[in-house]
Design a protein around this motif. Structure first.
Motif, PDB file in Angstrom:
ATOM      1  N   PRO A 136       5.063   5.506  -9.466  1.00 56.32           N
ATOM      2  CA  PRO A 136       3.707   6.003  -9.197  1.00 56.32           C
ATOM      3  C   PRO A 136       2.624   5.160  -9.862  1.00 56.32           C
ATOM      4  CG  PRO A 136       5.170   7.824  -9.699  1.00 56.32           C
ATOM      5  CD  PRO A 136       5.938   6.565  -9.983  1.00 56.32           C
ATOM      6  N   ALA A 137       2.994   4.490 -10.968  1.00 56.13           N
ATOM      7  CA  ALA A 137       2.014   3.661 -11.677  1.00 56.13           C
ATOM      8  C   ALA A 137       1.593   2.451 -10.845  1.00 56.13           C
ATOM      9  CB  ALA A 137       2.590   3.192 -13.009  1.00 56.13           C
ATOM     10  N   LEU A 138       2.399   2.112  -9.836  1.00 56.82           N
ATOM     11  CA  LEU A 138       2.102   0.961  -8.988  1.00 56.82           C
ATOM     12  C   LEU A 138       1.209   1.329  -7.797  1.00 56.82           C
ATOM     13  CD1 LEU A 138       5.643  -0.722  -8.880  1.00 56.82           C
ATOM     14  CD2 LEU A 138       3.677  -1.371 -10.283  1.00 56.82           C
ATOM     15  N   THR A 139       0.797   2.575  -7.746  1.00 53.99           N
ATOM     16  CA  THR A 139      -0.052   3.031  -6.644  1.00 53.99           C
ATOM     17  C   THR A 139      -1.405   2.321  -6.661  1.00 53.99           C
ATOM     18  OG1 THR A 139       0.963   5.233  -6.669  1.00 53.99           O
ATOM     19  CG2 THR A 139      -1.183   5.021  -5.577  1.00 53.99           C
ATOM     20  N   ILE A 140      -1.780   1.790  -5.517  1.00 52.22           N
ATOM     21  CA  ILE A 140      -3.090   1.150  -5.359  1.00 52.22           C
ATOM     22  C   ILE A 140      -3.933   2.080  -4.498  1.00 52.22           C
ATOM     23  CG2 ILE A 140      -4.331  -0.891  -4.537  1.00 52.22           C
ATOM     24  CD1 ILE A 140      -1.727  -2.459  -4.870  1.00 52.22           C
ATOM     25  N   LYS A 141      -4.841   2.795  -5.134  1.00 50.53           N
ATOM     26  CA  LYS A 141      -5.607   3.815  -4.429  1.00 50.53           C
ATOM     27  C   LYS A 141      -6.632   3.223  -3.458  1.00 50.53           C
ATOM     28  CE  LYS A 141      -5.083   7.224  -8.131  1.00 50.53           C
ATOM     29  NZ  LYS A 141      -5.785   8.114  -9.104  1.00 50.53           N
ATOM     30  N   SER A 142      -7.140   2.063  -3.788  1.00 52.23           N
ATOM     31  CA  SER A 142      -8.148   1.428  -2.939  1.00 52.23           C
ATOM     32  C   SER A 142      -7.489   0.621  -1.824  1.00 52.23           C
ATOM     33  CB  SER A 142      -9.047   0.518  -3.775  1.00 52.23           C
ATOM     34  OG  SER A 142      -9.843  -0.307  -2.953  1.00 52.23           O
ATOM     35  N   ALA A 143      -7.758   0.987  -0.578  1.00 48.24           N
ATOM     36  CA  ALA A 143      -7.215   0.247   0.558  1.00 48.24           C
ATOM     37  C   ALA A 143      -7.761  -1.184   0.562  1.00 48.24           C
ATOM     38  CB  ALA A 143      -7.576   0.954   1.866  1.00 48.24           C
ATOM     39  N   PHE A 144      -9.005  -1.342   0.147  1.00 56.57           N
ATOM     40  CA  PHE A 144      -9.601  -2.671   0.096  1.00 56.57           C
ATOM     41  C   PHE A 144      -8.859  -3.549  -0.898  1.00 56.57           C
ATOM     42  CE2 PHE A 144     -12.498  -5.783  -1.761  1.00 56.57           C
ATOM     43  CZ  PHE A 144     -13.030  -6.385  -0.629  1.00 56.57           C
ATOM     44  N   MET A 145      -8.551  -3.005  -2.069  1.00 59.53           N
ATOM     45  CA  MET A 145      -7.834  -3.780  -3.085  1.00 59.53           C
ATOM     46  C   MET A 145      -6.419  -4.116  -2.622  1.00 59.53           C
ATOM     47  SD  MET A 145      -7.997  -5.347  -5.887  1.00 59.53           S
ATOM     48  CE  MET A 145      -9.623  -4.726  -6.409  1.00 59.53           C
ATOM     49  N   ALA A 146      -5.768  -3.167  -1.964  1.00 55.05           N
ATOM     50  CA  ALA A 146      -4.423  -3.412  -1.443  1.00 55.05           C
ATOM     51  C   ALA A 146      -4.447  -4.537  -0.416  1.00 55.05           C
ATOM     52  CB  ALA A 146      -3.861  -2.146  -0.817  1.00 55.05           C
ATOM     53  N   ALA A 147      -5.448  -4.516   0.438  1.00 50.94           N
ATOM     54  CA  ALA A 147      -5.589  -5.568   1.448  1.00 50.94           C
ATOM     55  C   ALA A 147      -5.848  -6.912   0.788  1.00 50.94           C
ATOM     56  CB  ALA A 147      -6.723  -5.227   2.409  1.00 50.94           C
ATOM     57  N   MET A 148      -6.702  -6.917  -0.219  1.00 52.26           N
ATOM     58  CA  MET A 148      -7.019  -8.146  -0.940  1.00 52.26           C
ATOM     59  C   MET A 148      -5.760  -8.742  -1.566  1.00 52.26           C
ATOM     60  SD  MET A 148      -9.955  -9.591  -1.061  1.00 52.26           S
ATOM     61  CE  MET A 148      -9.515 -10.521  -2.520  1.00 52.26           C
ATOM     62  N   ILE A 149      -4.958  -7.901  -2.194  1.00 54.14           N
ATOM     63  CA  ILE A 149      -3.726  -8.376  -2.843  1.00 54.14           C
ATOM     64  C   ILE A 149      -2.774  -8.960  -1.809  1.00 54.14           C
ATOM     65  CG2 ILE A 149      -1.656  -7.635  -4.098  1.00 54.14           C
ATOM     66  CD1 ILE A 149      -3.426  -5.565  -5.524  1.00 54.14           C
TER      67      ILE A 149
ATOM     68  N   TYR B 214       0.811  -1.228   0.000  1.00 52.64           N
ATOM     69  CA  TYR B 214       0.000   0.000   0.000  1.00 52.64           C
ATOM     70  C   TYR B 214       0.847   1.282   0.000  1.00 52.64           C
ATOM     71  CZ  TYR B 214      -4.026   2.998   0.996  1.00 52.64           C
ATOM     72  OH  TYR B 214      -5.023   3.966   0.930  1.00 52.64           O
ATOM     73  N   PHE B 215       1.946   1.272   0.773  1.00 52.48           N
ATOM     74  CA  PHE B 215       2.757   2.482   0.906  1.00 52.48           C
ATOM     75  C   PHE B 215       4.088   2.411   0.151  1.00 52.48           C
ATOM     76  CE2 PHE B 215       0.333   2.349   4.989  1.00 52.48           C
ATOM     77  CZ  PHE B 215      -0.414   3.499   4.806  1.00 52.48           C
ATOM     78  N   GLY B 216       4.633   1.201   0.005  1.00 48.13           N
ATOM     79  CA  GLY B 216       5.964   1.081  -0.587  1.00 48.13           C
ATOM     80  C   GLY B 216       6.001   1.067  -2.097  1.00 48.13           C
ATOM     81  N   LEU B 217       5.076   0.356  -2.726  1.00 51.03           N
ATOM     82  CA  LEU B 217       5.081   0.245  -4.186  1.00 51.03           C
ATOM     83  C   LEU B 217       5.046   1.598  -4.900  1.00 51.03           C
ATOM     84  CD1 LEU B 217       2.795  -2.866  -4.892  1.00 51.03           C
ATOM     85  CD2 LEU B 217       5.277  -2.691  -5.108  1.00 51.03           C
ATOM     86  N   PRO B 218       4.228   2.563  -4.442  1.00 49.72           N
ATOM     87  CA  PRO B 218       4.197   3.866  -5.136  1.00 49.72           C
ATOM     88  C   PRO B 218       5.543   4.576  -5.150  1.00 49.72           C
ATOM     89  CG  PRO B 218       2.303   3.633  -3.690  1.00 49.72           C
ATOM     90  CD  PRO B 218       3.236   2.493  -3.372  1.00 49.72           C
ATOM     91  N   GLN B 219       6.435   4.256  -4.193  1.00 49.00           N
ATOM     92  CA  GLN B 219       7.736   4.913  -4.145  1.00 49.00           C
ATOM     93  C   GLN B 219       8.686   4.367  -5.210  1.00 49.00           C
ATOM     94  OE1 GLN B 219       9.395   5.214  -0.197  1.00 49.00           O
ATOM     95  NE2 GLN B 219       7.391   5.590   0.742  1.00 49.00           N
ATOM     96  N   PHE B 220       8.407   3.173  -5.686  1.00 48.70           N
ATOM     97  CA  PHE B 220       9.192   2.611  -6.784  1.00 48.70           C
ATOM     98  C   PHE B 220       8.731   3.199  -8.113  1.00 48.70           C
ATOM     99  CE2 PHE B 220       9.989  -0.608  -3.582  1.00 48.70           C
ATOM    100  CZ  PHE B 220      11.319  -0.922  -3.807  1.00 48.70           C
TER     101      PHE B 220
END
Length: 219
Positions: free
Chosen positions: A82-95, A74-80
């Motif tokens: 921005p295209a990897l940003t998961i805006k939905s917390a629910f989707m991030a949790a699911m993954i 949820y927080f680390g991927l966007p730093q690599f």
């Protein structure tokens, strides 16, 4: 009497959080189970280009804390990127829960496949069946029946571990309970919350026990 009235007032919020908990658990275990089959077969493959990545995946997700995995996705991927940003917390949790669950179930599936008598492989080969046909028609169906107990255990573990989603702002049962406790300055809300956890845990345990008795390979 006053305590009962408070619990009844809190109940709709608690049940709403319970819905989130159950949805994440059911979906992540279901999708993770499908992914775990490919991981297990991949780890058993003699091809190093398939075996090594699958083994590394399982090692990584079993060897690192689920909490860190959720944080990273949820927080680390966007730093690599921005295209990897998961805006939905629910989707991030699911993954996060799906990837983690798949790693654990993959080992269960691998153990289940390897527990099948080798004579069945030889018999299938003697009948002219390919490796794929043997796995699809003979080995996997038997393995699935043996997997019911470990899948049930993993399901219950995930059900309780979903409480970690609070760190990315999802309102599961645990987060809702904490919010009510903080706003109302009372620990009383933990009583109905624990009862709800016990009820849903008992319900799904009952379901898996019924499935195990019905499809048990030992019957």
């Amino acid at each position: 009497m006053e305590s009962l009235q408070k619990i009844l007032v809190w109940l709709p919020q608690l049940l709403n959080g319970t819905k989130t908990t159950i949805i994440i658990t059911v979906l992540s275990v279901a999708v993770g189970l499908v992914l775990s089959l490919f991981l297990a077969l991949g780890k058993m493959s003699k091809n190093p280009l398939i075996n090594k990545p699958c083994s590394a995946y399982i090692f990584f997700f079993r060897g690192t804390p689920l909490l860190m995995q959720i944080y990273f996705i949820y927080f680390g991927l966007p730093q690599f990127n921005p295209a990897l940003t998961i805006k939905s917390a629910f989707m991030a949790a699911m993954i996060a829960y799906t990837l983690n669950t798949a790693a654990y179930l993959a080992e269960n599936i691998r153990a289940g496949i390897q527990s099948i008598d080798k004579g069945q492989y030889e018999a299938a080969k003697a009948l002219g069946m390919t490796y794929g046909q043997t796995m699809k028609l003979i080995i996997i169906p038997q393995t699935i029946r043996r997997l019911i107990p470990p899948v049930g255990n993993e399901f219950i573990m995930v059900l309780k571990d979903v409480s970690l989603v609070a760190i990315i702002g999802l309102s599961d049962l645990t987060k809702v309970t904490r919010a009510i406790s903080s706003s109302q300055a009372t620990a009383l809300v933990y009583i109905p919350a624990m009862i709800i956890y016990l009820i849903i845990t008992a319900l799904f345990t009952f379901i898996f026990n019924k499935m195990e008795k019905k499809y048990s390979v030992y019957e």
